[in-house]
Enzyme design. Structure first.
Site, PDB file in Angstrom:
ATOM      1  N   ASP A  10      21.744 -82.911  31.177  1.00 24.02           N
ATOM      2  CA  ASP A  10      21.618 -81.516  30.786  1.00 24.02           C
ATOM      3  C   ASP A  10      20.678 -81.400  29.590  1.00 24.02           C
ATOM      4  O   ASP A  10      20.739 -82.214  28.666  1.00 24.02           O
ATOM      5  CB  ASP A  10      23.023 -81.010  30.404  1.00 24.02           C
ATOM      6  CG  ASP A  10      23.078 -79.509  30.243  1.00 24.02           C
ATOM      7  OD1 ASP A  10      22.894 -78.798  31.244  1.00 24.02           O
ATOM      8  OD2 ASP A  10      23.311 -79.029  29.109  1.00 24.02           O
ATOM      9  N   GLU A  51      16.952 -82.680  32.845  1.00 27.44           N
ATOM     10  CA  GLU A  51      16.594 -81.256  32.950  1.00 27.44           C
ATOM     11  C   GLU A  51      15.666 -80.929  31.785  1.00 27.44           C
ATOM     12  O   GLU A  51      16.009 -81.136  30.627  1.00 27.44           O
ATOM     13  CB  GLU A  51      17.868 -80.399  32.850  1.00 27.44           C
ATOM     14  CG  GLU A  51      17.558 -78.912  32.959  1.00 27.44           C
ATOM     15  CD  GLU A  51      18.684 -78.029  32.410  1.00 27.44           C
ATOM     16  OE1 GLU A  51      18.776 -76.876  32.818  1.00 27.44           O
ATOM     17  OE2 GLU A  51      19.470 -78.497  31.553  1.00 27.44           O
TER      18      GLU A  51
HETATM   19  C1  BGC Z   1      22.973 -75.801  32.335  1.00 30.77           C
HETATM   20  C2  BGC Z   1      23.601 -74.471  32.085  1.00 30.77           C
HETATM   21  C3  BGC Z   1      24.296 -74.542  30.747  1.00 30.77           C
HETATM   22  C4  BGC Z   1      23.348 -75.020  29.645  1.00 30.77           C
HETATM   23  C5  BGC Z   1      24.084 -75.420  28.413  1.00 30.77           C
HETATM   24  C6  BGC Z   1      21.930 -75.851  31.244  1.00 30.77           C
HETATM   25  O1  BGC Z   1      20.725 -75.999  31.443  1.00 30.77           O
HETATM   26  O2  BGC Z   1      22.392 -75.944  33.601  1.00 30.77           O
HETATM   27  O3  BGC Z   1      24.479 -74.093  33.102  1.00 30.77           O
HETATM   28  O4  BGC Z   1      24.797 -73.277  30.415  1.00 30.77           O
HETATM   29  O5  BGC Z   1      22.596 -76.128  30.049  1.00 30.77           O
HETATM   30  O6  BGC Z   1      24.736 -76.626  28.621  1.00 30.77           O
END
Ligand code: BGC
Length: 535
Positions: free
Chosen positions: A199, A268
């Site tokens: 994440d 990500e």
């Molecule tokens: C996740 C989200 C989340 C955020 C904070 C992101 O990119 O995909 O769903 O709210 O990170 O953790």
């Protein structure tokens, strides 16, 4: 080490909304286990499960209070071990979501850290004194709106949170924090997972000097995936995220995964200049395996946008590797976002063909194989804390998180026997899994055929990418050692007539698309696709 992840199709499961096995209204791990044959029937290589760890659920699991525990809502650690064993017996790899940049304010680390400025964990979060006027230490903003700083009365200082105030940011400048998070990853590696979705992988570090972020001139905004009314889009986040120190930590993380066979890491990457960051974070073999991009998760669906994104990736990524998605649990489903209200029955399959023919790996979001569109969730049913402040201009993320409908004849669509945490979308009843299973020409069955066929084409799995300049349509070549595949996609509601620059073309017989080829002249009806080998 095998590179199974290269060109893989990964099915994203948002556990709250997939299948509820114990009838508490929320999907769970045993529910996923029960449906793994279904997932396998799609022909995918792996699953990515969004967080199922202990959490007060302020951000529905992206706020973790114990990294090694399964939240009781989702089941137990034994349930996870069963899931893993069954997935592996079905030849499905399992990627789990690791949210290590921040945790929940209910994590014991934070409880201790806020006690005083001298305890063992005092420096585990980003604490700072108020500015001279008593306000936040700088101008950094939260992705979810408002300041990125919240004052803690007990400690008499502000703490940083890039997301909700219940999600304090960990201080990665502290080596002990890095070590603790790597130990948490190791716990899951020892259990046998096949990889991590990381994440916000470019958010781990912040500028130690806490310098203000530059503000864009009036009328300009950043390209990050936030709604226009969110002030976050008015700043360039050069000091709050994507710091140079991130790379060294990622290298440590990679080194840990190298101690286990065939692990993948998918970071990500969200923020400005994400392409350059992705190239940087996936270069060589000591950083991330793949970077997950938001570039096709935005509003614009046009030939120009897709072409320029695909080509820029091709030019910039070099030896790095992208993972593409058109839908996920954070954005409006692609059928609604790109199809602009014109619900053409063939759009979903054309979008799927686009996704499966780009150079990179692919994340397919649960329900995408059913051609689901975004659900309209009423304000009173809204759960997403990000949606509430910006309603109605931005309705939050609940519309892509409504429960999967397994059988329209059962109460609550066969998702659960009780009222689910988000409403069942009545419009989606006719697209239930059961109904689509029975119809050979449903989106579900077409997706199954397309994925299985695509996975046998070396050129589509990991071939080189060459963009072709053809009017009206999207077109590119994918080239591997033994195959040269031409892909032409008409992503518009109009018929396209195109002269192809090749004489020797062998169309792949895929009865789910209707390209008409006469010599070099291609007629592509709306939302139709040509896959052909060229010599
Ligand atoms: C996740 C989200 C989340 C955020 C904070 C992101 O990119 O995909 O769903 O709210 O990170 O953790």
């Amino acid at each position: 080490m095998s590179d199974w992840w290269k060109g893989a199709v990964i099915y994203q499961i948002y556990p709250r909304s997939f299948k509820d096995s114990n009838n508490n209204g929320v999907g769970d791990l045993t529910g996923i286990t029960q449906k793994l044959e279904y997932v396998q029937s799609l022909g995918v290589d792996a699953i990515w499960i969004s967080p199922f760890f202990k959490s007060p659920m302020n951000d529905f699991g992206y706020d973790i209070s114990d990294y090694r525990e399964v939240d009781p809502l989702f089941g137990s650690l034994d349930d996870f071990k069963n899931l893993l064993a069954k997935a592996h017996s079905l030849k499905l790899k399992v990627i789990i979501d690791q949210v290590i940049s921040h945790c929940s304010n209910e994590h014991e680390w934070f409880a201790q850290s806020r006690q005083n400025r001298t305890n063992d964990k005092a420096d585990w979060f980003v604490w700072a004194d108020p500015n001279e006027q008593g306000g936040p230490p700088n101008n950094w903003l939260s992705f979810f709106g408002g300041s990125a700083w919240t004052f803690d009365d007990r400690r008499g200082q502000y703490y940083l949170h890039n997301f909700l105030s219940n999600q304090p940011d960990l201080n990665f400048h502290n080596e002990a924090v890095q070590a603790a998070q790597l130990e948490n990853l190791k716990f899951w590696l020892d259990l046998g997972v096949d990889g991590f979705r990381l994440d916000v992988a470019n958010f781990y570090f912040h500028d130690k000097q806490l310098r203000d972020n530059p503000v864009f001139p009036e009328g300009e905004r950043s390209t990050v995936g936030v709604t226009d009314s969110n002030p976050y889009a008015r700043q360039s986040h050069i000091h709050s995220i994507t710091q140079i120190e991130n790379i060294a930590f990622i290298a440590k993380l990679r080194a840990l995964t190298e101690q286990y066979p065939d692990i993948t890491t998918m970071g990500e990457i969200n923020g400005e200049h994400s392409l350059d960051i992705m190239a940087d974070y996936t270069a060589g073999d000591k950083r991330l395996h793949m970077a997950y991009t938001f570039d096709l998760l935005g509003d614009a669906c046009s030939k120009q946008v897709v072409e320029s994104v695909a080509e820029e990736f091709n030019q910039t990524l070099k030896d790095g590797w992208a993972c593409w998605a058109l839908s996920n649990h954070d954005v409006q489903r692609v059928v609604s976002r790109w199809n602009q209200g014109d619900a053409h029955p063939d759009f979903a399959l054309a979008a799927m063909a686009l996704l499966l023919s780009l150079k990179g790996s692919v994340c397919m979001y649960q329900g995408e194989e059913l051609g689901l569109s975004e659900s309209d969730v009423e304000f009173d049913d809204l759960q997403d804390p990000y949606g509430k402040p910006f309603w109605p201009e931005y309705k939050g993320r609940d519309g892509c998180r409504t429960p999967i409908i397994w059988d329209e004849a059962e109460a609550f669509g066969g998702f659960s026997e009780v009222k689910p945490w988000l409403p069942i979308d009545k419009q989606q009843l006719q697209l239930s899994v059961k109904r689509q299973q029975q119809n050979p020409s449903s989106m579900l069955n077409k997706t199954r055929r397309l994925v299985k066929w695509r996975n046998q084409q070396n050129a589509l799995r990991d071939g080189e990418f060459t963009l072709l300049d053809l009017p009206k349509v999207l077109a590119w070549l994918r080239t591997s050692e033994n195959q040269q595949m031409l892909v032409v996609i008409n992503l518009t509601p109009e018929q396209a007539e195109v002269e192809l620059p090749f004489a020797n073309i062998h169309v792949h017989a895929n009865s789910d698309f209707q390209p008409v080829l006469e010599g070099q002249h291609l007629s592509l009806p709306p939302y139709q696709v040509l896959f052909a080998d060229v010599q």
